[in-house]
Design a protein around this motif. Sequence first.
Motif, PDB file in Angstrom:
ATOM      1  N   PRO A  44     116.974  48.727 124.250  1.00  0.00           N
ATOM      2  CA  PRO A  44     116.421  47.505 123.661  1.00  0.00           C
ATOM      3  C   PRO A  44     114.969  47.315 124.093  1.00  0.00           C
ATOM      4  O   PRO A  44     114.518  47.884 125.097  1.00  0.00           O
ATOM      5  N   GLN A  48     113.904  41.964 125.110  1.00  0.00           N
ATOM      6  CA  GLN A  48     115.335  41.809 124.912  1.00  0.00           C
ATOM      7  C   GLN A  48     116.095  42.187 126.183  1.00  0.00           C
ATOM      8  O   GLN A  48     117.066  41.523 126.558  1.00  0.00           O
ATOM      9  N   ALA A  51     116.003  39.321 128.559  1.00  0.00           N
ATOM     10  CA  ALA A  51     116.924  38.258 128.159  1.00  0.00           C
ATOM     11  C   ALA A  51     118.372  38.660 128.430  1.00  0.00           C
ATOM     12  O   ALA A  51     119.176  37.847 128.915  1.00  0.00           O
ATOM     13  N   MET A  52     118.707  39.924 128.148  1.00  0.00           N
ATOM     14  CA  MET A  52     120.069  40.405 128.408  1.00  0.00           C
ATOM     15  C   MET A  52     120.373  40.418 129.896  1.00  0.00           C
ATOM     16  O   MET A  52     121.517  40.231 130.317  1.00  0.00           O
ATOM     17  N   GLY A 100     122.680  39.416 119.280  1.00  0.00           N
ATOM     18  CA  GLY A 100     121.498  39.810 120.039  1.00  0.00           C
ATOM     19  C   GLY A 100     120.221  39.838 119.241  1.00  0.00           C
ATOM     20  O   GLY A 100     119.124  39.901 119.815  1.00  0.00           O
ATOM     21  N   HIS A 102     118.919  37.453 117.914  1.00  0.00           N
ATOM     22  CA  HIS A 102     118.196  36.238 118.295  1.00  0.00           C
ATOM     23  C   HIS A 102     117.395  36.429 119.584  1.00  0.00           C
ATOM     24  O   HIS A 102     116.520  35.626 119.901  1.00  0.00           O
ATOM     25  N   LEU A 103     117.718  37.510 120.322  1.00  0.00           N
ATOM     26  CA  LEU A 103     116.992  37.823 121.548  1.00  0.00           C
ATOM     27  C   LEU A 103     115.896  38.849 121.308  1.00  0.00           C
ATOM     28  O   LEU A 103     115.148  39.182 122.223  1.00  0.00           O
ATOM     29  N   SER A 104     115.808  39.389 120.080  1.00  0.00           N
ATOM     30  CA  SER A 104     114.966  40.543 119.805  1.00  0.00           C
ATOM     31  C   SER A 104     113.606  40.150 119.255  1.00  0.00           C
ATOM     32  O   SER A 104     113.493  39.172 118.512  1.00  0.00           O
ATOM     33  N   GLN A 108     111.774  44.354 115.879  1.00  0.00           N
ATOM     34  CA  GLN A 108     113.089  44.974 116.025  1.00  0.00           C
ATOM     35  C   GLN A 108     114.078  44.388 115.023  1.00  0.00           C
ATOM     36  O   GLN A 108     114.932  45.089 114.497  1.00  0.00           O
ATOM     37  N   PHE A 134     125.006  42.902 121.604  1.00  0.00           N
ATOM     38  CA  PHE A 134     123.960  42.935 122.624  1.00  0.00           C
ATOM     39  C   PHE A 134     123.260  44.296 122.684  1.00  0.00           C
ATOM     40  O   PHE A 134     122.083  44.403 122.366  1.00  0.00           O
ATOM     41  N   ASP A 135     123.959  45.344 123.078  1.00  0.00           N
ATOM     42  CA  ASP A 135     123.353  46.675 123.166  1.00  0.00           C
ATOM     43  C   ASP A 135     123.786  47.477 121.943  1.00  0.00           C
ATOM     44  O   ASP A 135     124.630  48.358 122.020  1.00  0.00           O
ATOM     45  N   TRP A 137     121.498  48.946 119.499  1.00  0.00           N
ATOM     46  CA  TRP A 137     120.498  49.833 118.897  1.00  0.00           C
ATOM     47  C   TRP A 137     120.969  51.281 118.993  1.00  0.00           C
ATOM     48  O   TRP A 137     121.346  51.760 120.064  1.00  0.00           O
TER      49      TRP A 137
END
Length: 359
Positions: A44, A48, A51-52, A100, A102-104, A108, A134-135, A137
């Motif tokens: 990520p 990101q 944040a994670m 996730g 929303h965290l990117s 991305q 979350f993870d 990608w």
Amino acid sequence: MKISRCILALAVASGHDPTQADDGELHLNDIQLIGTHNSYHLAPAPAQLAAMGRIKAEWRESLDYTHRPLTEQLDLLGLRHFELDVYADPEGGHFASPLGLHLSPAEQVREFRGEANRAALAAPGFKVLHVPDFDFWTTTPTLIGALREIRAWSRGNPGHLPILVMLEMKDERKVLLSKRPIPFDRAQLEAVEGEILQVFGRDELITPDAVRGGSETLRAAVLERGWPKLKDARGKVMFALDNGGRIRDAYLEGNPSLEGRLLFASVGEGDPAAAWFKLNDPVRSFDRIQRLVRAGFLVRTRADSETREARRNDTRRRDRALASGAQFISTDFPEKKEGVSDYAVRFGEGKAHRRNPLR
């Protein structure tokens, strides 16, 4: 970057296949191959990851690794085994809108929602990613896409060393907020086999039936007759089940010696299906790995985990993995990563395969 790629490609090509001259003598278990763990994984973005890290602190480092596309791993790095995490998605779209995002960073999000990715994730079929929401990608969002990529390379490179593909069926929710995966039962496991057979013909595979032949059990065939000769295994692909426990037992039910199945499974040493073993820790399991390899079994182990060894440039676990005789050695660092350390997992002269020193 282009110069370093050229140098690596030349290094791989210069010792492209140290086993070929001895094909008449060698069997499948007489070589060692380096491959990747979570072979599809893309790190990520830094924002990101940060944040994670507020959800799980260890994620800041443990998820910060990126693999090349499968074709580049095969072609440029000379790798010959992969691990793919597989999620069921029979209706399609189950993983198409990860939380996730929303965290990117915006770029991305745009990449993830590109037309090709969106179509792949919306279609029914098995998906390849690490942690839903979350993870997520990945270089290859679908299992069928990964299989087609491997087969295309294989067809374009006839006579290559055999390729091992490990499949880990994921159906447990590891993070409370993430989407609940669809459970794997016998029907879903057989559907995975169905996707494999959409891409590969049985004559392109090394299967438990092919190894067992006329022997009573797979274990007996391996110990008494041995694995196929390397010259007969060239150009082929074999699959192994990365799971133990409930999912492995469901796969073996009614097929105690893996009769009719496509994937090898890691079981007890005295089990009728014993042929290939997954032993992740080459330090703790060093003596057992050597004993199994000397007996004639295949073993997969891991040279590193969670990026720890690479960040410390600690080669002790890697060196034990290489010395153990395990035929398949997985790593998150088949080449060194700038900004981490000089850590990488290769044999001498930058090679990714060699004759097995224990054999």
